[in-house]
Design an enzyme around this catalytic site. Structure first.
Site, PDB file in Angstrom:
ATOM      1  N   GLY A 148       0.804  -1.217   0.000  1.00  0.00           N
ATOM      2  CA  GLY A 148       0.000   0.000   0.000  1.00  0.00           C
ATOM      3  C   GLY A 148       0.829   1.254   0.000  1.00  0.00           C
ATOM      4  O   GLY A 148       0.443   2.268   0.571  1.00  0.00           O
ATOM      5  N   SER A 149       1.977   1.219  -0.682  1.00  0.00           N
ATOM      6  CA  SER A 149       2.916   2.343  -0.637  1.00  0.00           C
ATOM      7  C   SER A 149       2.523   3.496  -1.541  1.00  0.00           C
ATOM      8  O   SER A 149       2.935   4.628  -1.329  1.00  0.00           O
ATOM      9  CB  SER A 149       4.313   1.854  -1.042  1.00  0.00           C
ATOM     10  OG  SER A 149       4.312   1.447  -2.403  1.00  0.00           O
ATOM     11  N   GLY A 150       1.773   3.215  -2.614  1.00  0.00           N
ATOM     12  CA  GLY A 150       1.479   4.250  -3.598  1.00  0.00           C
ATOM     13  C   GLY A 150       2.599   4.460  -4.592  1.00  0.00           C
ATOM     14  O   GLY A 150       2.591   5.440  -5.334  1.00  0.00           O
ATOM     15  N   LEU A 151       3.561   3.526  -4.636  1.00  0.00           N
ATOM     16  CA  LEU A 151       4.700   3.634  -5.556  1.00  0.00           C
ATOM     17  C   LEU A 151       4.603   2.634  -6.702  1.00  0.00           C
ATOM     18  O   LEU A 151       5.587   2.386  -7.392  1.00  0.00           O
ATOM     19  CB  LEU A 151       6.019   3.428  -4.799  1.00  0.00           C
ATOM     20  CG  LEU A 151       6.302   4.406  -3.659  1.00  0.00           C
ATOM     21  CD1 LEU A 151       7.622   4.062  -2.977  1.00  0.00           C
ATOM     22  CD2 LEU A 151       6.330   5.847  -4.166  1.00  0.00           C
ATOM     23  N   GLY A 152       3.425   2.074  -6.910  1.00  0.00           N
ATOM     24  CA  GLY A 152       3.239   1.122  -7.996  1.00  0.00           C
ATOM     25  C   GLY A 152       3.869  -0.222  -7.731  1.00  0.00           C
ATOM     26  O   GLY A 152       4.279  -0.930  -8.662  1.00  0.00           O
TER      27      GLY A 152
ATOM     28  N   ASP B  39       1.673   2.311 -13.996  1.00  0.00           N
ATOM     29  CA  ASP B  39       2.632   1.581 -13.165  1.00  0.00           C
ATOM     30  C   ASP B  39       3.356   0.486 -13.939  1.00  0.00           C
ATOM     31  O   ASP B  39       4.569   0.291 -13.777  1.00  0.00           O
ATOM     32  CB  ASP B  39       1.926   0.967 -11.954  1.00  0.00           C
ATOM     33  CG  ASP B  39       1.305   2.007 -11.045  1.00  0.00           C
ATOM     34  OD1 ASP B  39       1.599   3.203 -11.235  1.00  0.00           O
ATOM     35  OD2 ASP B  39       0.527   1.623 -10.158  1.00  0.00           O
TER      36      ASP B  39
END
Length: 348
Positions: free
Chosen positions: A115-119, A165
């Protein structure tokens, strides 16, 4: 059996979404065309394939401390357990190995929390495909791998999200990516940037984990509903986000990092209008601390709701900014840009 290498590792880079995020959702891009500006960083998803001489299929996600052992065969449910491992394995066996299952161990890890949001999930899918492509000597280029990763995630598994992504992970680098209207294609445009501009941008860049892993599906659903229902405010916000990506590209090409920061600030305001849960009190608090500590602008990377915050700051105040964020519950650090996409190699 087509396996020509029996012990293979791979990695694919994670990305920072700089501008245009959300316009790569098919519900928007198919009608209006989308654009995204992103850059890959020195955080990776890794995969390791080991072909066994007999026995079961073993899927392991070491960062999640999860392991699955399945009997040899292809009749398992890809919607349960380690779904990316399962879906990529089954697709490769069905498509390239005459639907014959092979005993193997597939181990993965990712450099950042879920769930980092970094793909990260897309980078992991790309890394898995890249490892199989290397092991089986498949003629798959980065466009092929990105399209396949998108198909597995979004269509076969039904995972919510856009298209940027997979292409960022497959190609790597600083890219301006176009998603053509009508779903007619994707064009990855690598930006040729001067070294001094890259150095200044990297020196101004900070990432900070908010401490909150986020589930992007609800946010994406709200964005898609706003587009599908022709919500004028949400649709106008998406149009502005696309315009901001174009403007940000012009700034980075001319070396105007402070100009990029101002557009980043405007884009964050527009992004918060596309779904209710984009920001949280924790994110807002960390952004307030950042702005008081030398940041020019910041936004949540990815869909929002937590994960990593990306910041542009005065390079001379960057260390103080990192210390201030870490003293107030964040996990901040400098980050380096990377310029290689997914790669795989045979273990000696």
């Amino acid at each position: 059996m087509r396996f020509l290498a029996t012990n293979v590792r791979s990695r694919a880079p994670l990305r920072l979404g700089l501008g245009g995020g959300g316009t790569d959702l098919a519900s928007y891009s198919d009608v209006h065309g989308g654009v995204v500006l992103n850059a890959t960083i020195d955080r990776y998803a890794y995969a390791h394939l080991t072909l066994e001489t007999g026995g079961d299929i073993i899927f392991k996600a070491d960062d999640l401390e999860t392991e699955e052992r399945l009997p040899l065969g292809l009749d398992f449910d890809i919607h349960e357990g380690l779904v990316l491992h399962r879906a990529v394995y089954r697709y490769m066996m069905v498509t390239y190995n005459d639907a014959q299952a092979l005993p193997m161990t597939i181990t993965t890890t990712i450099d950042v929390p879920a769930g980092s949001g970094l793909g990260a999930s897309s980078a992991l899918t790309v890394a898995l495909i890249e490892a199989f492509a290397h092991a089986m000597q498949l003629p798959l280029g980065p466009y092929d791998i990105a399209r396949l990763a998108f198909d597995i995630e979004r269509r076969q598994l039904g995972m919510a999200g856009g298209m940027q992504d997979q292409y960022a992970a497959a190609f790597g680098g600083f890219n301006f990516i176009e998603f053509l209207a009508g779903g007619t294609g994707v064009i990855v445009n690598p930006l040729r940037l001067r070294r001094d501009v890259l150095n200044e941008f990297e020196s101004a860049l900070v990432i900070c984990f908010s401490g909150q892993s986020r589930q992007s599906a609800d946010i994406i659903r709200q964005q898609v509903e706003g587009i599908d229902q022709l919500d004028s405010a949400k649709l106008a916000a998406m149009h502005r986000i696309k315009d901001h990506a174009h403007a940000m590209k012009a700034c980075i090409l001319s070396g105007d990092i402070k100009g990029m920061a101002e557009i980043l600030r405007q884009s964050w305001l527009s992004k918060k209008q596309t779904a209710a849960a984009i920001s949280t009190s924790t994110v807002d608090g960390l952004l307030d601390i950042a702005m008081a500590s030398g940041a020019w602008a910041g936004k949540v990377s990815g869909a929002g709701g937590g994960g990593f915050i990306m910041l542009l700051a005065d390079p001379e105040r960057r260390l103080g900014l990192i210390r201030a964020l870490n003293a107030n519950g964040g996990q901040a650090s400098a980050v380096k840009l990377t310029f290689d996409g997914a790669e795989a190699w045979t273990v000696p």
